[in-house]
Write a protein that holds these residues in place. Structure first.
Motif, PDB file in Angstrom:
ATOM      1  N   LYS A 111       6.909  -9.118 -60.343  1.00  0.00           N
ATOM      2  CA  LYS A 111       6.179 -10.340 -60.014  1.00  0.00           C
ATOM      3  C   LYS A 111       6.067 -10.480 -58.494  1.00  0.00           C
ATOM      4  O   LYS A 111       7.058 -10.442 -57.779  1.00  0.00           O
ATOM      5  CB  LYS A 111       6.904 -11.559 -60.585  1.00  0.00           C
ATOM      6  N   GLN A 113       5.481 -12.141 -54.796  1.00  0.00           N
ATOM      7  CA  GLN A 113       5.715 -13.399 -54.115  1.00  0.00           C
ATOM      8  C   GLN A 113       4.381 -13.909 -53.572  1.00  0.00           C
ATOM      9  O   GLN A 113       3.510 -13.127 -53.180  1.00  0.00           O
ATOM     10  CB  GLN A 113       6.707 -13.196 -52.971  1.00  0.00           C
ATOM     11  N   TRP A 114       4.258 -15.237 -53.529  1.00  0.00           N
ATOM     12  CA  TRP A 114       2.988 -15.813 -53.122  1.00  0.00           C
ATOM     13  C   TRP A 114       2.627 -15.461 -51.684  1.00  0.00           C
ATOM     14  O   TRP A 114       1.481 -15.114 -51.394  1.00  0.00           O
ATOM     15  CB  TRP A 114       3.037 -17.332 -53.302  1.00  0.00           C
ATOM     16  N   LEU A 115       3.593 -15.536 -50.775  1.00  0.00           N
ATOM     17  CA  LEU A 115       3.311 -15.229 -49.379  1.00  0.00           C
ATOM     18  C   LEU A 115       2.885 -13.769 -49.216  1.00  0.00           C
ATOM     19  O   LEU A 115       1.940 -13.459 -48.483  1.00  0.00           O
ATOM     20  CB  LEU A 115       4.538 -15.523 -48.517  1.00  0.00           C
ATOM     21  N   PHE A 117       1.586 -11.887 -51.583  1.00  0.00           N
ATOM     22  CA  PHE A 117       0.292 -11.727 -52.249  1.00  0.00           C
ATOM     23  C   PHE A 117      -0.848 -12.203 -51.348  1.00  0.00           C
ATOM     24  O   PHE A 117      -1.901 -11.553 -51.249  1.00  0.00           O
ATOM     25  CB  PHE A 117       0.300 -12.518 -53.562  1.00  0.00           C
ATOM     26  N   ILE A 118      -0.648 -13.332 -50.665  1.00  0.00           N
ATOM     27  CA  ILE A 118      -1.679 -13.856 -49.761  1.00  0.00           C
ATOM     28  C   ILE A 118      -1.918 -12.890 -48.596  1.00  0.00           C
ATOM     29  O   ILE A 118      -3.072 -12.630 -48.214  1.00  0.00           O
ATOM     30  CB  ILE A 118      -1.272 -15.245 -49.235  1.00  0.00           C
ATOM     31  N   CYS A 121      -3.922  -9.917 -49.774  1.00  0.00           N
ATOM     32  CA  CYS A 121      -5.321 -10.287 -50.000  1.00  0.00           C
ATOM     33  C   CYS A 121      -6.082 -10.391 -48.681  1.00  0.00           C
ATOM     34  O   CYS A 121      -7.242  -9.961 -48.583  1.00  0.00           O
ATOM     35  CB  CYS A 121      -5.397 -11.612 -50.755  1.00  0.00           C
ATOM     36  N   SER A 282       7.531 -11.897 -45.035  1.00  0.00           N
ATOM     37  CA  SER A 282       7.873 -12.134 -46.435  1.00  0.00           C
ATOM     38  C   SER A 282       8.898 -11.134 -46.939  1.00  0.00           C
ATOM     39  O   SER A 282       9.764 -11.485 -47.751  1.00  0.00           O
ATOM     40  CB  SER A 282       6.620 -12.084 -47.293  1.00  0.00           C
TER      41      SER A 282
END
Length: 287
Positions: A111, A113-115, A117-118, A121, A282
């Motif tokens: 899974k 992490q949001w940071l 993943f951002i 992207c 991150s």
């Protein structure tokens, strides 16, 4: 002591930047666009210096068995693809982390992490948009950049998750060097590089000779500095030093080389490096 560790980091950054500028000078300014010969020369000198350093006891290297060398050949093949495509490419895209991270997620199904993943992207977005705005960009260069980034990412995955326990980083690189020399020498004639190099206008120039010798020596010194830095820092701190070295090289490039750029292309480059900074942060926060 702590200050000695930072000296190793600054030494790595210095060699990284000088090596990058030397290679850029030979490939871009002198326009020696024959990667089988240029990279073959670098890997040949690197192999000789590495073996000589091992014989003199300057670096620790054990005898490489045939089975260990054969098990590492897929990594060597990716290494050759990395250096060959990197020389062909005129791209300044920096998204190899995207490739390696995506492959890792496919393999391990972790899974994200949001940071992180951002940041990935943003890096991917800047990589896609850069060829649309960069006035120095061409289609073939972008294709070679994609191949280079894939090889870099796949090599990182192979090195981390399929690393033979009986091979050190220097021993891996020694196999890479010898395999590269053999494969690039075989490919020199079919690719036309040998014929083109014989007709190269600056072949007898002392500037060209000095540039090629300096690039080979700096490549070997960068290998030693990398191994030294990795042994003294965690992978996360090692990533920080690589990022700082890239930022330094990017910041100094316009003052050393003539570059045509516009505001949208500059924004893409800046966003890419900001995203990589978020990625490094991150990864440190996840410890």
């Amino acid at each position: 002591m702590q200050w000695r560790r930072h000296i190793a980091g600054f030494a790595f950054s210095f060699v990284f930047v000088v090596s990058y500028f030397t290679n850029k000078f030979v490939l871009s300014v002198l326009k020696f666009t024959y990667p089988t010969l240029f990279q073959g020369w670098q890997t040949f000198i690197g192999a000789i210096l590495l073996l000589l350093s091992g014989k003199l006891g300057w670096v620790e290297m054990s005898r490489i068995t045939r089975s260990a060398a054969l098990s590492w050949l897929p990594g060597s093949l990716l290494f050759v693809g990395n250096i060959y495509a990197g020389s062909r490419s005129l791209s300044r895209i920096n998204s190899s982390h995207v490739v390696s991270y995506i492959i890792l997620k496919v393999i391990h199904r972790e899974k994200a992490q949001w940071l992180k993943f951002i940041s990935l992207c943003l890096m991917l977005l800047s990589a896609i948009n850069l060829p649309l705005f960069d006035p120095q960009f061409d289609y073939s260069g972008y294709l070679w950049a994609v191949g280079h980034l894939f090889c870099v990412g796949a090599y990182r995955v192979f090195q981390v998750h399929y690393k033979p326990s009986n091979l050190s980083d220097l021993e891996q690189q020694c196999i890479n060097y010898f395999f590269s020399v053999l494969l690039l020498a075989i490919a020199a004639h079919p690719t036309g590089d040998l014929t083109g190099a014989l007709e190269f206008p600056s072949l007898q120039s002392s500037t060209f000779h000095c540039g090629c010798c300096a690039s080979a020596l700096l490549g070997f010194l960068l290998l030693l500095a990398t191994v030294k830095l990795k042994s003294g820092f965690s992978l996360e701190h090692f990533g920080v030093w690589i990022f700082l070295s890239k930022i330094t090289a990017m910041s100094l490039s316009p003052f050393i080389f003539h570059m045509d750029f516009n505001i949208p292309a500059l924004i893409c480059v800046v966003v890419s490096h900001v995203a990589e900074a978020l990625l490094v942060y991150s990864e440190r926060e996840s410890l």
